[in-house]
Scaffold this motif. Structure first.
Motif, PDB file in Angstrom:
ATOM      1  N   LYS A 400       0.753  -1.621  -0.133  1.00 61.18           N
ATOM      2  CA  LYS A 400       0.180   0.100   0.105  1.00 61.18           C
ATOM      3  C   LYS A 400       1.004   1.411  -0.038  1.00 61.18           C
ATOM      4  CE  LYS A 400      -3.889  -2.011   1.578  1.00 61.18           C
ATOM      5  NZ  LYS A 400      -5.197  -1.449   3.342  1.00 61.18           N
ATOM      6  N   THR A 401       2.288   1.479   0.309  1.00 64.39           N
ATOM      7  CA  THR A 401       2.662   2.028   0.513  1.00 64.39           C
ATOM      8  C   THR A 401       3.318   2.245  -0.711  1.00 64.39           C
ATOM      9  OG1 THR A 401       3.574   2.072   3.136  1.00 64.39           O
ATOM     10  CG2 THR A 401       4.733   3.296   1.966  1.00 64.39           C
ATOM     11  N   LEU A 402       3.681   1.531  -1.389  1.00 65.86           N
ATOM     12  CA  LEU A 402       4.116   1.613  -2.834  1.00 65.86           C
ATOM     13  C   LEU A 402       3.073   2.189  -3.341  1.00 65.86           C
ATOM     14  CD1 LEU A 402       6.477   0.787  -5.404  1.00 65.86           C
ATOM     15  CD2 LEU A 402       5.145  -1.121  -5.404  1.00 65.86           C
ATOM     16  N   LEU A 403       1.916   1.885  -3.845  1.00 66.95           N
ATOM     17  CA  LEU A 403       0.854   2.698  -4.317  1.00 66.95           C
ATOM     18  C   LEU A 403       0.738   3.756  -4.084  1.00 66.95           C
ATOM     19  CD1 LEU A 403      -1.518   2.291  -6.691  1.00 66.95           C
ATOM     20  CD2 LEU A 403      -2.513   1.273  -4.223  1.00 66.95           C
ATOM     21  N   GLU A 404       0.958   4.042  -2.712  1.00 69.71           N
ATOM     22  CA  GLU A 404       0.460   5.419  -2.524  1.00 69.71           C
ATOM     23  C   GLU A 404       1.190   6.263  -2.833  1.00 69.71           C
ATOM     24  OE1 GLU A 404      -1.886   8.083  -1.337  1.00 69.71           O
ATOM     25  OE2 GLU A 404      -2.448   6.452  -1.404  1.00 69.71           O
ATOM     26  N   ALA A 405       2.421   5.655  -3.191  1.00 65.40           N
ATOM     27  CA  ALA A 405       3.500   6.751  -3.661  1.00 65.40           C
ATOM     28  C   ALA A 405       3.691   6.965  -5.153  1.00 65.40           C
ATOM     29  CB  ALA A 405       5.201   6.114  -2.721  1.00 65.40           C
ATOM     30  N   ALA A 406       3.256   5.701  -5.688  1.00 63.60           N
ATOM     31  CA  ALA A 406       3.242   5.483  -7.493  1.00 63.60           C
ATOM     32  C   ALA A 406       2.187   7.112  -7.707  1.00 63.60           C
ATOM     33  CB  ALA A 406       2.682   4.531  -7.789  1.00 63.60           C
ATOM     34  N   LEU A 407       0.900   6.988  -7.055  1.00 68.63           N
ATOM     35  CA  LEU A 407      -0.211   7.322  -7.073  1.00 68.63           C
ATOM     36  C   LEU A 407       0.661   9.241  -6.614  1.00 68.63           C
ATOM     37  CD1 LEU A 407      -3.434   5.582  -5.385  1.00 68.63           C
ATOM     38  CD2 LEU A 407      -2.536   6.458  -8.273  1.00 68.63           C
ATOM     39  N   ARG A 408       0.856   9.445  -5.653  1.00 70.95           N
ATOM     40  CA  ARG A 408       1.718  10.882  -4.687  1.00 70.95           C
ATOM     41  C   ARG A 408       2.615  11.835  -6.412  1.00 70.95           C
ATOM     42  NH1 ARG A 408       0.828  11.571   0.991  1.00 70.95           N
ATOM     43  NH2 ARG A 408      -0.617  10.210   1.692  1.00 70.95           N
ATOM     44  N   ALA A 409       3.372  10.505  -6.663  1.00 71.41           N
ATOM     45  CA  ALA A 409       4.728  11.000  -7.349  1.00 71.41           C
ATOM     46  C   ALA A 409       3.978  11.099  -9.360  1.00 71.41           C
ATOM     47  CB  ALA A 409       5.286   9.697  -7.572  1.00 71.41           C
ATOM     48  N   GLY A 410       3.047  11.035  -9.612  1.00 74.56           N
ATOM     49  CA  GLY A 410       2.493  10.823 -10.197  1.00 74.56           C
ATOM     50  C   GLY A 410       3.395  10.163 -11.975  1.00 74.56           C
ATOM     51  N   ARG A 411       3.200   8.379 -10.707  1.00 73.57           N
ATOM     52  CA  ARG A 411       3.885   7.546 -12.039  1.00 73.57           C
ATOM     53  C   ARG A 411       2.610   6.542 -12.024  1.00 73.57           C
ATOM     54  NH1 ARG A 411       9.504   7.441  -9.698  1.00 73.57           N
ATOM     55  NH2 ARG A 411       8.862   5.034 -10.796  1.00 73.57           N
ATOM     56  N   ARG A 412       2.292   6.936 -13.127  1.00 73.28           N
ATOM     57  CA  ARG A 412       1.154   6.762 -13.551  1.00 73.28           C
ATOM     58  C   ARG A 412       1.069   5.053 -13.819  1.00 73.28           C
ATOM     59  NH1 ARG A 412      -1.568  11.774 -17.188  1.00 73.28           N
ATOM     60  NH2 ARG A 412      -1.165  13.353 -15.001  1.00 73.28           N
TER      61      ARG A 412
END
Length: 466
Positions: A400-412
């Motif tokens: 979940k940390t990875l997913l949230e970071a990907a969303l916040r970083a714009g790593r679509r």
């Protein structure tokens, strides 16, 4: 020479010591604190009783507390100095070797040796229980399943502890992904013994993995007296209860349980449950600073020396959640120095190097708002985080940390992969659909975002899978 309750020969035990040992094994399988009292009583009667000393050592080593391990090491070393090991039975010598491997930090060798014991002695309940925990602490799902499955046909339905063995098997089945069989085995275990908290735990793990959070809450509520008091596993099962409540969107209920049950934990296991719960709230922007502060205050003495990388992760979560980034970085620095020293056979060193350090660094990066760094640290190891132990449900905090970071970083692209994986496996999870909505927002797909939120709301109301 006497036999234990499962028909296995033991040396060095008087009648009273043997009775206390049998009671200790029963308490161990029920996960009750009285196991320590009965073990001490057995050794008070017969101080050099080999299996009593072996059990005492396992109890000290499997708490994942460095201080407990240090004391166990001293006690077991003194026992070995006092006895003539050539006089022990082969099974007893094998246990001594397994304990020594664990004392030396070699969890994998300990697990292998315990497996060899159960091939010849499948009714050795201590070898099964200790091996099961070693498999859990090393994240070995296949062995969690097969260690118990390979011994199961040596147990009869009318054995008093058959249900406990079946409960262990249910958990192994769940971790290995056999959800239909794990539910069946777990429910049967609890039917045989309503207070088998590990069997109950296996059932709720199965419901968690299938997104059946409404059913999980009902199962817990119907059995509240059986699992909520009287064992050293109460807090962990309350943590599972909170995961269900989080999925349903009931944060108030989660915090009420946290304050009444999880706050103020005194062991690493209790503290990591508290940290894992608050971290899930943290990922969703819920500020729990005072709760984090109290939790962070409890960790330093327990992670003062390297012992178990999985604990380190939860200590770092606590420091980051409390805004004490400097303490998190100090802990990471000590672990970086630790892995540079050659430590042949020390399982935790490899755990720390391969998984623990990248995860801990990612948590600090998340706390600093460097979400690109989080993705870069976690994405390459996401399929092997099991190597530092825990269950799928516990390790989901990392995913979940990875997913949230990907969303916040714009790593679509990465976020799309991660969301697609989650929704495809658990389409009944409100959390997964909320992340689908967040991704759609990022892509400017307003209609898709609205539809995903509606789906999440519907699932939260209905409790997921019927």
């Amino acid at each position: 020479m006497r036999n234990d309750q499962h028909g296995l020969a033991m040396t060095g035990a008087g009648a009273a010591a043997a009775r206390h040992y049998d009671r200790a094994i029963d308490e161990l399988l029920h996960l009750r604190v009285e196991v320590a009292t009965e073990t001490r009583a057995a050794l008070a009667e017969s101080p050099d009783f080999p299996m009593g000393n072996v059990l005492s050592a396992y109890l000290g080593l499997l708490t994942t507390e460095a201080d407990d391990a240090r004391k166990a090491r001293a006690r077991f070393g003194a026992f070995r100095d006092r006895i003539d090991e050539s006089s022990l039975l082969p099974r007893e010598r094998a246990h001594v070797a397994a304990v020594q491997a664990l004392l030396d930090g070699d969890w994998l060798t300990c697990g292998r040796l315990l497996g060899e014991i159960t091939v010849e002695h499948p009714r050795d309940a201590l070898a099964l229980a200790a091996g099961h925990q070693v498999d859990f602490f090393t994240g070995d799902a296949r062995s969690l399943r097969d260690r118990i499955g390979g011994a199961l046909n040596a147990w009869r339905e009318d054995d008093p502890h058959f249900g406990h063995v079946l409960g262990m098997y249910a958990f192994g089945l769940e971790e290995a992904g056999h959800y239909d069989r794990s539910e069946e085995a777990g429910l049967r275990a609890v039917e045989l013994n309503a207070r088998d908290v590990w069997g109950i735990h296996a059932v709720v793990h199965t419901y968690e993995m299938q997104g059946r959070f409404g059913e999980g809450l009902r199962y817990f509520d119907a059995r509240l007296p059986d699992w909520s008091t009287g064992t050293f596993f109460n807090i962990h099962n309350w943590w599972h209860y909170c995961l269900y409540a989080l999925e349903s969107g009931d944060e108030a209920r989660v915090l009420a349980i946290y304050d009444s049950v999880l706050a103020g934990g005194e062991t690493c296991m209790e503290l990591l449950d508290a940290a894992a719960l608050l971290w899930r709230l943290h990922l969703e922007g819920s500020d729990q600073h005072e709760r984090w502060r109290a939790l962070a205050d409890a960790w330093p003495v327990r992670v003062a020396e390297p012992f178990y990388a999985f604990n380190d992760m939860h200590a770092v979560m606590s420091y980051v959640g409390a805004g004490r980034i400097g303490e998190a970085e100090k802990l990471i620095a000590t672990r970086e120095a630790y892995v540079l020293e050659p430590r042949p056979g020390v399982t935790n060193r490899d755990m720390t190097l391969r998984v623990g350090l990248p995860v801990c660094r990612s948590l600090v990066a998340f706390g600093r708002g460097d979400y690109d760094a989080v993705v870069d640290l976690l994405y390459p190891i996401r399929h092997r985080v099991n190597e530092f132990g825990g269950s799928h449900a516990q390790r989901d905090a990392v995913q979940k940390t990875l997913l949230e970071a990907a969303l916040r970083a714009g790593r679509r692209d990465i976020a799309r992969v991660l969301v697609s994986e989650r929704v495809s496996v658990r389409p009944c999870s409100p959390y997964n659909w909320l992340k689908q909505a967040a991704l759609a927002d990022e892509l400017g797909e307003r209609g898709a975002a609205a539809a995903a939120r509606l789906r999440a709301d519907e699932l939260a109301r209905t409790g997921g899978r019927p």
